[in-house]
Write a protein that holds these residues in place. Structure first.
Motif, PDB file in Angstrom:
ATOM      1  N   GLN A 100       0.835  -1.212   0.000  1.00 36.95           N
ATOM      2  CA  GLN A 100       0.000   0.000   0.000  1.00 36.95           C
ATOM      3  C   GLN A 100       0.868   1.260   0.000  1.00 36.95           C
ATOM      4  O   GLN A 100       0.573   2.224  -0.708  1.00 36.95           O
ATOM      5  CB  GLN A 100      -0.910   0.002   1.237  1.00 36.95           C
ATOM      6  CG  GLN A 100      -2.035  -1.009   1.118  1.00 36.95           C
ATOM      7  CD  GLN A 100      -2.860  -1.130   2.381  1.00 36.95           C
ATOM      8  OE1 GLN A 100      -2.467  -0.661   3.444  1.00 36.95           O
ATOM      9  NE2 GLN A 100      -4.009  -1.766   2.270  1.00 36.95           N
ATOM     10  N   PHE A 129       2.332   1.642  -3.364  1.00 27.21           N
ATOM     11  CA  PHE A 129       1.262   2.086  -4.284  1.00 27.21           C
ATOM     12  C   PHE A 129       1.145   3.602  -4.243  1.00 27.21           C
ATOM     13  O   PHE A 129       1.078   4.263  -5.281  1.00 27.21           O
ATOM     14  CB  PHE A 129      -0.044   1.411  -3.841  1.00 27.21           C
ATOM     15  CG  PHE A 129      -1.255   1.786  -4.665  1.00 27.21           C
ATOM     16  CD1 PHE A 129      -1.495   1.181  -5.889  1.00 27.21           C
ATOM     17  CD2 PHE A 129      -2.166   2.721  -4.208  1.00 27.21           C
ATOM     18  CE1 PHE A 129      -2.616   1.519  -6.643  1.00 27.21           C
ATOM     19  CE2 PHE A 129      -3.286   3.057  -4.947  1.00 27.21           C
ATOM     20  CZ  PHE A 129      -3.512   2.452  -6.170  1.00 27.21           C
ATOM     21  N   LYS A 130       1.156   4.169  -3.025  1.00 30.31           N
ATOM     22  CA  LYS A 130       1.045   5.629  -2.883  1.00 30.31           C
ATOM     23  C   LYS A 130       2.237   6.316  -3.560  1.00 30.31           C
ATOM     24  O   LYS A 130       2.074   7.324  -4.253  1.00 30.31           O
ATOM     25  CB  LYS A 130       0.996   6.019  -1.401  1.00 30.31           C
ATOM     26  CG  LYS A 130      -0.317   5.687  -0.726  1.00 30.31           C
ATOM     27  CD  LYS A 130      -0.280   6.164   0.727  1.00 30.31           C
ATOM     28  CE  LYS A 130      -0.774   5.120   1.675  1.00 30.31           C
ATOM     29  NZ  LYS A 130      -0.552   5.458   3.071  1.00 30.31           N
ATOM     30  N   LYS A 142       1.994   6.353  -7.309  1.00 28.52           N
ATOM     31  CA  LYS A 142       0.916   7.192  -7.848  1.00 28.52           C
ATOM     32  C   LYS A 142       1.252   8.683  -7.786  1.00 28.52           C
ATOM     33  O   LYS A 142       0.494   9.509  -8.271  1.00 28.52           O
ATOM     34  CB  LYS A 142      -0.379   6.939  -7.068  1.00 28.52           C
ATOM     35  CG  LYS A 142      -0.990   5.579  -7.353  1.00 28.52           C
ATOM     36  CD  LYS A 142      -1.664   5.568  -8.708  1.00 28.52           C
ATOM     37  CE  LYS A 142      -2.195   4.198  -9.071  1.00 28.52           C
ATOM     38  NZ  LYS A 142      -2.877   4.203 -10.359  1.00 28.52           N
ATOM     39  N   LYS A 143       2.371   9.013  -7.139  1.00 28.98           N
ATOM     40  CA  LYS A 143       2.768  10.425  -7.075  1.00 28.98           C
ATOM     41  C   LYS A 143       3.485  10.806  -8.360  1.00 28.98           C
ATOM     42  O   LYS A 143       4.443  10.130  -8.754  1.00 28.98           O
ATOM     43  CB  LYS A 143       3.720  10.660  -5.892  1.00 28.98           C
ATOM     44  CG  LYS A 143       3.035  10.727  -4.559  1.00 28.98           C
ATOM     45  CD  LYS A 143       4.082  11.035  -3.511  1.00 28.98           C
ATOM     46  CE  LYS A 143       3.443  11.259  -2.166  1.00 28.98           C
ATOM     47  NZ  LYS A 143       4.445  11.471  -1.131  1.00 28.98           N
ATOM     48  N   VAL A 144       3.064  11.885  -8.977  1.00 31.00           N
ATOM     49  CA  VAL A 144       3.700  12.342 -10.226  1.00 31.00           C
ATOM     50  C   VAL A 144       5.172  12.671  -9.946  1.00 31.00           C
ATOM     51  O   VAL A 144       6.053  12.422 -10.771  1.00 31.00           O
ATOM     52  CB  VAL A 144       2.960  13.587 -10.766  1.00 31.00           C
ATOM     53  CG1 VAL A 144       3.622  14.095 -12.038  1.00 31.00           C
ATOM     54  CG2 VAL A 144       1.504  13.261 -11.039  1.00 31.00           C
ATOM     55  N   MET A 173       2.772  13.540   5.348  1.00 32.32           N
ATOM     56  CA  MET A 173       1.625  13.708   4.439  1.00 32.32           C
ATOM     57  C   MET A 173       0.354  13.119   5.045  1.00 32.32           C
ATOM     58  O   MET A 173      -0.741  13.598   4.796  1.00 32.32           O
ATOM     59  CB  MET A 173       1.908  13.093   3.071  1.00 32.32           C
ATOM     60  CG  MET A 173       1.735  11.612   3.004  1.00 32.32           C
ATOM     61  SD  MET A 173       1.682  11.014   1.310  1.00 32.32           S
ATOM     62  CE  MET A 173       1.666   9.260   1.604  1.00 32.32           C
ATOM     63  N   GLU A 174       0.518  12.071   5.875  1.00 32.24           N
ATOM     64  CA  GLU A 174      -0.667  11.456   6.489  1.00 32.24           C
ATOM     65  C   GLU A 174      -1.339  12.449   7.446  1.00 32.24           C
ATOM     66  O   GLU A 174      -2.555  12.463   7.568  1.00 32.24           O
ATOM     67  CB  GLU A 174      -0.284  10.177   7.250  1.00 32.24           C
ATOM     68  CG  GLU A 174       0.466   9.145   6.435  1.00 32.24           C
ATOM     69  CD  GLU A 174      -0.388   8.385   5.417  1.00 32.24           C
ATOM     70  OE1 GLU A 174      -1.570   8.712   5.259  1.00 32.24           O
ATOM     71  OE2 GLU A 174       0.163   7.475   4.766  1.00 32.24           O
ATOM     72  N   THR A 215      -5.112  11.752   6.698  1.00 33.94           N
ATOM     73  CA  THR A 215      -5.331  10.330   6.432  1.00 33.94           C
ATOM     74  C   THR A 215      -4.755   9.424   7.521  1.00 33.94           C
ATOM     75  O   THR A 215      -4.976   8.216   7.477  1.00 33.94           O
ATOM     76  CB  THR A 215      -4.684   9.944   5.083  1.00 33.94           C
ATOM     77  OG1 THR A 215      -3.390  10.537   5.024  1.00 33.94           O
ATOM     78  CG2 THR A 215      -5.506  10.449   3.919  1.00 33.94           C
TER      79      THR A 215
END
Lengths: 258, 310
Positions: free
Chosen positions: A7, A10-11, A14-16, A73-74, A79
């Protein structure tokens, strides 16, 4: 744990910024490889290959930012609650973040080494052999790998501090700043360190000295007498400090209210 | 019926401030329970403590019989939650979020099902940074429900939802509770909660002041109101006031019914007074006034107890 690391990865994927920074790193390596080919007197090909065409400092800055933001960032996006109120323990959550960053560090070193080998094959096929001697019984290639390994270890010493600060302050700016200052600190205070170490031998065991591990492998003849340390002592010191800072971060993360 | 969540003698402090006082209650499986109380009553702290986000001083929190602490909470695999506001990664799409948090078997089926139930198909593949407040809220609810948990804890779930989305959510909560899912919902939109919740937990100043059913609360407060439409509202109000009937401050003509005799007495009074009655509606007791009454009584009792103790 596998699910959690998946997970976190995955994050990251997915970050540009992950892909832009990969492109930037490869671009920098290509630039320095061409500079080395055009101006071999200034950018000595063997030294440039050893330094992975200037990739290592960039990797260090990327990783300091990544380690800080994987935690902060969480909090920033709100999040953290969602991440925590699942069946996984807090310890598992934090360790999964460490492992994801560990894999991410490996990603950067593998990419930069691969690109360096490719550039060497394309631009210096006939002028540079990676098997040529580089002193201390090592070839350019093995020395480059040894410096990369040492830089990996001392980078993780910085990252363990960055993790701790990100955890304490929930603020990536503070963690990133201290990480970058930590990176330069050893070079800035080397003179002061050597005076202290010459006076009190035990002073060599401070964490700032440990960040000089890659420099020691690059120039053992210069640093060993100066710091009064062997390579294995520096490796051990790095590992102990990494464990200590990660351990404190683990304790704090387990105790805090979110 | 067995309990899915059991909280016993829970105490929680922040420094010297004691915020939860011996909180005890049980949630029965398949029930929709409203957690209500004024701002600062301890609702969010209670929910966060139940979810292992806060350490607690004493007492116990058990989900399906297993203790929950911040350090150990495997039983939270049976729980879905949305607390305060939805946490959204702006760089992920709604679909990515659901994929990230979906667990166990049949993940794709679960994701597709929850998207359809909440009508999120049109934007689910877009990056969440462009979502409106309502879209984010729906995504937060979808994340709480994506694993079809046994217990769902929702804090202000109707925040930012339009009427259609509110109805979709209400229908979803009712249908899932009928399949056995327990819901604990905290909301200040009491009219909506009144339509949903079967049981109520009323919390004030960190203590549960009443655990009851919605029906019992409304009945016990006796807030039956008769609403009238007349040919002359002004005159009707004057007649009612003169006859000492209790009216409400509402601009419409409303009379508080003390017992079954109130309605015929009011009608007789108005007709004899020359006012035509065009329509009569008996309003159900409402949660808002009932809650305020319970809180008022509880504070009076507390103050009396404190004075006696002194």
């Amino acid at each position: 744990m596998y699910t959690l690391v998946k997970q976190e990865s995955f994050k990251l994927t997915k970050k540009v910024s992950t892909w832009i920074s990969t492109g930037f790193l490869v671009g920098v390596e290509i630039l320095f490889a061409f500079l080395s080919r055009i101006y071999p007197q200034t950018f000595v090909p063997a030294n440039m290959f050893e330094s992975l065409y200037f990739a290592r400092p960039i990797i260090i800055f990327y990783m300091i930012a990544a380690a800080a933001t994987i935690i902060t960032m969480e909090f920033q996006y709100g999040t953290m609650k969602q991440v925590l109120y699942r069946r996984y323990s807090r310890g598992q959550i934090l360790v999964s973040k460490w492992l994801a960053i560990f894999l991410y560090t490996l990603y950067w070193y593998v990419i930069s080494t691969g690109v360096a080998l490719l550039l060497k094959a394309m631009l210096f096929h006939h002028t540079l052999s990676i098997h040529q001697g580089a002193g201390d019984g090592m070839s350019i290639f093995t020395r480059g790998l040894a410096i990369s390994a040492a830089s990996f270890v001392s980078l993780w010493l910085l990252l363990s501090v960055v993790f701790l600060l990100a955890n304490l302050f929930r603020n990536s700016a503070a963690a990133v700043s201290v990480g970058i200052i930590g990176y330069f600190a050893a070079y800035i205070v080397t003179q002061l360190l050597t005076i202290l170490i010459q006076k009190w031998d035990w002073a060599k065991w401070n964490p700032v000295t440990m960040t000089l591990y890659p420099s020691m492998l690059a120039r053992p003849g210069y640093y060993q007498p100066l710091l009064n340390m062997q390579g294995w002592q520096m490796l051990l010191g790095n590992l102990i400090y990494i464990a200590l800072f990660l351990g404190i971060g683990y304790y704090v993360f387990n105790r805090r209210n979110v | 019926m067995s309990s899915i969540l059991s909280v016993q003698n829970l105490n929680k402090s922040f420094g010297n401030k004691h915020v939860l006082h011996d909180v005890s209650f049980d949630l029965k499986k398949g029930h929709i329970v409203g957690l209500i109380g004024p701002n600062g009553a301890g609702k969010s702290t209670l929910m966060k403590t139940m979810l292992g986000l806060f350490n607690y001083d004493s007492g116990s929190v058990k989900i399906a019989g297993e203790t929950v602490t911040p350090q150990k909470h495997e039983s939270l695999s049976k729980v879905g939650a949305l607390i305060e506001y939805p946490g959204i990664y702006p760089f992920l799409t709604g679909w990515d979020h659901l994929q990230l948090f979906a667990d166990g078997d049949h993940q794709l089926i679960h994701i597709q099902k929850i998207i359809s139930q909440l009508n999120m198909d049109s934007y689910i593949k877009r990056k969440a940074k462009g979502y409106s407040l309502g879209m984010k809220q729906k995504l937060g609810i979808a994340l709480a429900l994506v694993n079809f948990p046994d217990l769902v804890i929702l804090d202000e779930p109707m925040n930012g939802l339009d009427p259609q989305a509110t109805k979709d959510l209400r229908d979803l909560i009712i249908s899932e509770s009928q399949k056995g899912t327990t819901f604990l919902i905290s909301s200040h939109i009491l009219s909506e909660l009144q339509r949903l919740a079967q049981d109520l937990l009323i919390i004030d100043e960190g203590s549960i002041v009443q655990q009851t059913t919605m029906h019992e609360l409304l009945a016990s407060q006796g807030k039956q109101t008769i609403m009238l439409m007349t040919s002359d509202d002004k005159k009707a109000r004057e007649l009612l006031k003169k006859a000492k009937f209790q009216t409400t401050p509402d601009p419409r003509v409303e009379v508080v019914a003390k017992d079954d005799e109130t309605m015929p007495e009011v009608l007789r009074l108005l007709i004899e007074g020359g006012v035509d009655v065009l329509d009569v509606t008996r309003l159900e007791g409402n949660l808002e006034s009932s809650l305020l009454e319970v809180l008022k009584q509880s504070r009076i009792k507390k103050r009396l107890a404190e004075e006696q103790a002194e």
